[in-house]
Enzyme design. Structure first.
Site, PDB file in Angstrom:
ATOM      1  N   SER A 147       0.834  -1.199   0.000  1.00 15.80           N
ATOM      2  CA  SER A 147       0.000   0.000   0.000  1.00 15.80           C
ATOM      3  C   SER A 147       0.875   1.258   0.000  1.00 15.80           C
ATOM      4  O   SER A 147       1.662   1.449  -0.918  1.00 15.80           O
ATOM      5  CB  SER A 147      -0.960  -0.046   1.193  1.00 15.80           C
ATOM      6  OG  SER A 147      -2.030   0.844   1.022  1.00 15.80           O
ATOM      7  N   ASP A 223      -9.693  -5.886  -3.723  1.00 12.54           N
ATOM      8  CA  ASP A 223      -9.103  -4.878  -2.838  1.00 12.54           C
ATOM      9  C   ASP A 223     -10.048  -3.678  -2.705  1.00 12.54           C
ATOM     10  O   ASP A 223     -10.381  -3.025  -3.693  1.00 12.54           O
ATOM     11  CB  ASP A 223      -7.762  -4.428  -3.431  1.00 12.54           C
ATOM     12  CG  ASP A 223      -6.970  -3.501  -2.515  1.00 12.54           C
ATOM     13  OD1 ASP A 223      -7.593  -2.672  -1.821  1.00 12.54           O
ATOM     14  OD2 ASP A 223      -5.737  -3.617  -2.518  1.00 12.54           O
ATOM     15  N   HIS A 256      -7.165  -6.279   0.529  1.00 13.38           N
ATOM     16  CA  HIS A 256      -6.003  -5.420   0.828  1.00 13.38           C
ATOM     17  C   HIS A 256      -5.268  -5.882   2.092  1.00 13.38           C
ATOM     18  O   HIS A 256      -4.309  -5.238   2.517  1.00 13.38           O
ATOM     19  CB  HIS A 256      -6.507  -3.977   1.015  1.00 13.38           C
ATOM     20  CG  HIS A 256      -5.450  -2.910   0.882  1.00 13.38           C
ATOM     21  ND1 HIS A 256      -4.867  -2.582  -0.324  1.00 13.38           N
ATOM     22  CD2 HIS A 256      -4.858  -2.094   1.803  1.00 13.38           C
ATOM     23  CE1 HIS A 256      -3.983  -1.610  -0.151  1.00 13.38           C
ATOM     24  NE2 HIS A 256      -3.937  -1.302   1.135  1.00 13.38           N
TER      25      HIS A 256
END
Lengths: 291, 291
Positions: A147, A223, A256
């Site tokens: 991320s 995600d 995610h």
């Protein structure tokens, strides 16, 4: 640097260190996993950059990476995601600005510029420190992250040609200038000059001519941040336009979370081990007068 | 039962469920990992019992077990460590009594007896529920756990002959009657009758003639609770006296943490797979992260 914790895992040691950072002007904590091989010889290192809200703890606890690092003979270097402490500027009510959200840039704007120098910390100060104090092969580095940390890994590798032998990322923020997370931090840390922002934006760095290096990215199709924050397709587009060697794997059903990272971290570490070993072989040949 | 979360991991699904427990008379939450194989056929299940203060979350996040369960075709069933909720008795200032510290017994004493029926929950109600609702082979069960959960795994397997095909434990409380954790909970939940305590004490169950089953135990020598709480040597002694098939592996340098569990959980799951089904050839997969 002071060792504040040491836990045996997979025959190696998961250590935590504290030190005074010159560039961040505060005390910083980071974790290192040293594989069993490091007890007898120096090993290459994979730097892991974590995402928003994380410390050095999340990856070492949740990713299951130490098992592969032990098998592959790789050290894991796991820094914090920002400077920390009561003296360090913060916005406690926000998870996406201030402490835990350093975004791996060198801040130029007050009050952030005094401590938020994470780019220099991750690319310069931390490698110099651990390579002088730990059984690591100097200069033998790979970098990866998740991320915001995926963004960090990409820009470090794109901006520091030759400093990392390989780079990979999990669900990286590929084009921070175009998403609210990136815009919020870039405006605060770097001011309003968007050309300055572009020097920390992976998609823009590639568009603007960064030298080619192999990129491996895994992106979950489920995600929850894909649509608004990550802009993976922007990176895909500029890489295609510039024939940049991107391997972007769309992973069906994955979100995610660290469960997504855990699923593919073994393949990422194997990919880095291949590049780190290749370099070693090449250098051996090149530095062997008998050949 | 209601599925409240589902996360893809290692090609399978890590799910969380909530249901009304009859025996604990409250809402209970548990996690299940279903390996890829479960999408096409029924699979055996390994029940994991966690330690003091844990919920179903700790093991699924920290142990790295899903990777091995996916390779071995095993489901993981991960219950909570006690009944929960505002209606359930608790001692908030204590981590070792009440919620998070069910000790896997059926409480006989007020106020605990109304909800604290974890033994029946783990050995009866939960298996019946998941075997009727999920793709599990009925009756094909192994059980393992850590610390208080290691105690739970041992007593369930020792008391329920034929109900589990194999049992293992990490740093289990082997003789709870002889340590403060066990004495505190047994006194509260079971009263002062020590003969009642003995029916939930692994060392005493073996001493008192429990039928032989293969036991695999890993115990870290650097475990901070070894000296006072775990009494592994008491179990070793009674097993030797009764020629009970115990494999107790003393692991040098390892502590009581999940990093210790992560290091050996793969061997424990492979051991259970041996007893539960024809073992798959996972050695290559296990040693080749690229797969």
């Amino acid at each position: 640097m002071e060792k504040i914790e040491s836990i045996k895992e997979f025959g190696g040691w998961l250590n935590r260190y504290r030190h005074r950072s010159q560039v961040c002007d505060c005390e910083m904590t980071f974790s290192v996993y040293l594989p069993p091989l490091a007890q007898t010889e120096k090993v290459p290192a994979v730097y892991w950059l974590s995402g928003l809200t994380c410390t050095d703890d999340n990856f070492r606890v949740k990713a299951g990476a130490q098992r592969y690092a032990a098998e592959l003979g790789l050290a894991l270097i796991i820094p914090d995601t920002s400077p920390r402490g009561p003296e360090v500027p913060d916005v406690p009510e926000r998870y996406d600005l201030g402490q835990g959200a350093g975004f791996y840039v060198n801040a130029t704007q007050p009050p952030w510029s005094k401590n938020y120098q994470m780019y220099d910390y991750v690319t310069r100060e931390l490698p110099a420190l651990v390579e002088s104090e730990l059984p690591l092969i100097p200069g033998r580095r790979a970098i990866s992250g998740h991320s915001m940390g995926g963004h960090g890994a990409l820009i470090c590798a794109l901006k520091e040609l030759g400093r990392y032998q390989s780079v990979s990322a999990f669900a990286p923020i590929c084009h921070p200038m175009a998403c609210s997370w990136g815009q919020g931090c870039f405006k605060a840390y770097l001011g309003n000059n968007r050309e300055m922002w572009a020097t920390y934006d992976a998609a823009r760095l590639i568009e603007d001519g960064a030298a080619a290096i192999p990129l491996l990215i895994d992106q979950g199709i489920a995600d929850e941040f894909l649509a608004q924050q990550l802009h993976s397709t922007s990176l895909e587009r500029v890489c295609a336009a510039r024939h940049f060697p991107l391997t972007l794997r769309w992973q069906e059903g994955y979100d995610h979370s660290y469960h997504f990272i855990a699923t593919f971290i073994g393949e990422h570490l194997a990919y880095h081990a291949d590049h780190l070993r290749e370099t070693r072989t090449i250098e051996t040949a090149a530095t062997n007068p008998a050949r």
